[in-house]
Design an enzyme around this catalytic site. Structure first.
Site, short mmCIF file in Angstrom:
data_model
loop_
_atom_site.label_atom_id
_atom_site.label_comp_id
_atom_site.label_asym_id
_atom_site.label_seq_id
_atom_site.Cartn_x
_atom_site.Cartn_y
_atom_site.Cartn_z
N GLY A 45 1.01 -1.21 -0.03
CA GLY A 45 0.11 0.01 0.12
C GLY A 45 0.75 1.51 0.19
O GLY A 45 1.80 1.45 -0.45
N LYS A 56 11.33 7.36 4.63
CA LYS A 56 12.29 7.36 5.77
C LYS A 56 13.76 6.95 5.03
O LYS A 56 14.58 7.22 5.72
CB LYS A 56 11.83 6.35 6.97
CG LYS A 56 11.13 6.71 7.89
CD LYS A 56 9.74 7.16 7.94
CE LYS A 56 9.34 8.36 7.78
NZ LYS A 56 8.06 8.77 7.74
N GLU A 209 2.23 27.81 5.79
CA GLU A 209 1.09 27.21 6.50
C GLU A 209 -0.05 28.22 6.81
O GLU A 209 0.46 29.44 7.24
CB GLU A 209 1.80 26.67 7.57
CG GLU A 209 1.07 26.36 8.90
CD GLU A 209 0.05 25.19 8.33
OE1 GLU A 209 0.47 24.28 8.04
OE2 GLU A 209 -1.28 25.33 8.63
N VAL A 276 -1.25 18.90 2.28
CA VAL A 276 -2.21 19.62 3.07
C VAL A 276 -3.13 18.19 3.63
O VAL A 276 -4.04 18.59 4.19
CB VAL A 276 -2.91 20.52 2.46
CG1 VAL A 276 -2.10 21.69 1.89
CG2 VAL A 276 -3.77 19.95 0.99
N ASP A 318 -6.58 3.87 7.33
CA ASP A 318 -6.75 5.22 7.09
C ASP A 318 -8.16 5.65 6.95
O ASP A 318 -8.78 6.81 6.93
CB ASP A 318 -6.13 5.62 5.71
CG ASP A 318 -4.57 5.89 6.22
OD1 ASP A 318 -4.23 5.54 7.41
OD2 ASP A 318 -3.91 6.21 5.36
N HIS A 451 23.89 2.58 30.62
CA HIS A 451 24.64 4.06 30.44
C HIS A 451 25.80 3.75 29.37
O HIS A 451 26.38 2.89 29.39
CB HIS A 451 25.37 4.28 31.75
CG HIS A 451 26.12 5.73 31.64
ND1 HIS A 451 25.26 6.87 31.67
CD2 HIS A 451 27.29 6.11 31.89
CE1 HIS A 451 26.24 7.62 31.52
NE2 HIS A 451 27.64 7.05 31.61
#
Ligand SMILES: Cc1cc2nc3c(=O)[nH]c(=O)nc-3n(C[C@H](O)[C@H](O)[C@H](O)COP(=O)(O)OP(=O)(O)OC[C@H]3O[C@@H](n4cnc5c(N)ncnc54)[C@H](O)[C@@H]3O)c2cc1C
Length: 475
Positions: A45, A56, A209, A276, A318, A451
């Site tokens: 998709g 990415k 914007e 948008v 979606d 750490h």
């Protein structure tokens, strides 16, 4: 005989092979249900082909090029050259590997795959048109259907994606060259991810914007960190301006914007990227024949099991009303729908949905903000740890931002977190797990963290909320 005259049957029909649909189909098949998945374009998709993954890949390479060229402080002097065609090949290779993997996984799990476009005949059957002219069609009858048809980019008047100067996010991700000047319409997460990427690849980027800040769905102090960094990267941002049109110039285009008071501005560019938002794809499959009625914006209302008003028809991803348009949400909804059909005791829980923005720096959020916690009747205990005080952040050269944890003061239960800074998209996973497990501030604070890591900032923010911080002053 016409192929379409013979109807074949399936227990579960899934329409759309995005991260919602293919995950739903695999899980349904794993539950022993006879499952058919129909896809009209490409496996994976939007996410794998035109969204999460290619964006990415581009962000990673832009980051690498930018960092290599800006590491003098660390004694590294380089002037990287970006070969866009090689970069595209690399990106496309990743996409091919992943989409091929989806197809193989579906087959290996026993999912029947059909290529074509599904349209509902009634509430128990779809007709699937195979590709172009003369390629025929077939009818599939189903006991249950999961609709996962995803979303498409929103066009705005005057900006037709058919023009090569006007880019959708999909066009931007397939760019053959980096434009010298790029105007980005929209400061939401897709607009800002791509603005940052193209700025790092060398474009002069202007963002326009309509609202008064970028990333309007995030808290203002989170957005501020990204905005400040965008300014450092040379991104020129204009707020309170809506794009109203564009015209060709001798060697580029001029994009016009208008403020609420009617004042006009013009920005020169080679390309204009319109980002948008996206709208659900529920208008192309004759869904009304199945008795499912989307709302006026095209979204479908579902219950906790992702069931529509027609009991045996589910909707995920979606196209679902009131859930964020995110790949992992689509996948989780797919699992819930498939398992519910199989009779498992499941429901969709929206309490711990993480979200990430891959800007510079990244944003990772989950659960409630302080304001939302107050609105929900909690007395919030809030703890913060700035990355400036993190030893590991200093050694990476990325010290902007903070980890903030919101908890319930009475019980200590963690309610939410907002992280803006290096690796925020990864760090937020610990807090999503904390919320999912019903962990308290004490649990996170008492967990020994390696750490030096960025994850220590999560522990320190929990300590801060408890008034026990060591490496930063308690609030
Ligand atoms: C540039 C960009 C970056 C993004 N980055 C992220 C990110 O970092 N993280 C994140 O979580 N989300 C991200 N998203 C959002 C994410 O891609 C979507 O939320 C996700 O793909 C939705 O999954 P879905 O399964 O609902 O739909 P989709 O992935 O859109 O898939 C729907 C599929 O259904 C098919 N289909 C439609 N109609 C029919 C029909 N009638 N018959 C057969 N097949 C049909 C389509 O061809 C498509 O393949 C990004 C999106 C974009 C555009």
């Amino acid at each position: 005989m016409v192929v379409g005259d013979i109807a074949t049957g399936t227990e579960v029909l899934v329409i759309g092979a995005g991260p919602g649909g293919y995950v739903a189909a695999i899980r349904a098949a794993q539950q022993g249900l006879d499952t058919t998945l129909v896809e009209k374009d490409a496996y994976g998709g939007t996410c794998l082909n035109y969204g999460c993954i290619p964006s990415k890949a581009l962000i990673t390479s832009a980051d690498l090029a930018h960092q290599a060229g800006h590491a003098e402080e660390m004694g590294i002097h380089a002037d990287p050259v970006v070969d866009m065609s090689q970069l595209r090949d690399w990106k496309d290779g990743i996409v091919d590997q992943l989409t091929g993997g989806v197809e193989k996984l579906c087959k290996a799990n026993g999912v029947n795959l059909i290529e074509g476009t599904a349209r509902f005949k009634d509430e128990n059957a779809v007709r699937i048109a195979h590709g172009g002219e003369g390629q025929g069609s077939e009818t599939i009858e189903f006991e249950h259907c999961i609709i996962a048809t995803g979303s498409r980019v929103i066009q705005i008047p005057g900006f037709d994606f058919a023009n090569e100067q006007v880019w959708s996010s999909r066009d931007a991700l397939a760019a053959e060259t980096v434009p010298d000047d790029l105007v980005v319409v929209g400061g939401g997460y897709i607009g800002m991810e791509l603005s940052t990427t193209f700025a790092k690849l060398g474009a002069n980027v202007t963002v326009v914007e309509m609202l008064d800040d970028i990333l309007p769905t995030y808290e203002s102090d989170v957005a501020r960190v990204v905005r400040k960094r965008a300014e450092v990267l040379g991104i020129d941002m204009h707020f309170g301006e809506g794009a109203s049109g564009w015209r060709e110039e001798d060697d580029g285009i001029m994009v016009t914007t208008e403020t609420e008071d009617g004042e006009e501005n013009e920005y020169y560019a080679d390309k204009v990227l319109v980002a948008v938002g996206r709208s659900p794809v529920t208008d192309t499959m004759e869904i009304e024949n199945a008795g499912v009625e989307p709302d006026e914006r095209g979204f479908i209302e579902v219950d906790d099991f992702r069931r529509t008003e027609v009991d045996h028809i589910y909707a995920i991803g979606d196209i679902v009303e009131d859930t964020p348009m995110l790949a992992h949400v689509a996948s989780q909804e797919g699992i819930v729908a498939a398992e519910h059909i199989a009779g498992e005791p499941v429901a969709f829980d929206s309490q711990a949905v993480p979200a990430a923005v891959f800007t510079d720096p990244e944003i990772g959020t989950v659960g409630m903000t302080e304001e939302e916690a107050e609105e929900a009747g909690f007395t919030p205990a809030v703890g913060e740890m700035p990355f400036q005080a993190s030893g590991r952040a200093l050694t990476t050269g990325h010290t902007e931002g903070f980890v903030r944890i919101v908890a319930d003061e009475d019980s200590g239960f963690i309610l939410g977190a907002q992280i803006v800074g290096p690796e925020a998209s990864e760090l937020v996973a610990e807090l999503a797990l904390a919320i999912e497990m019903g962990a308290r501030l004490e649990d996170v604070a008492a967990t020994i963290h390696t750490h030096p890591t960025l994850a220590e900032a999560v522990m320190e923010a929990a300590e801060n909320a408890l008034g026990q911080a060591i490496h930063t002053l308690n609030r």
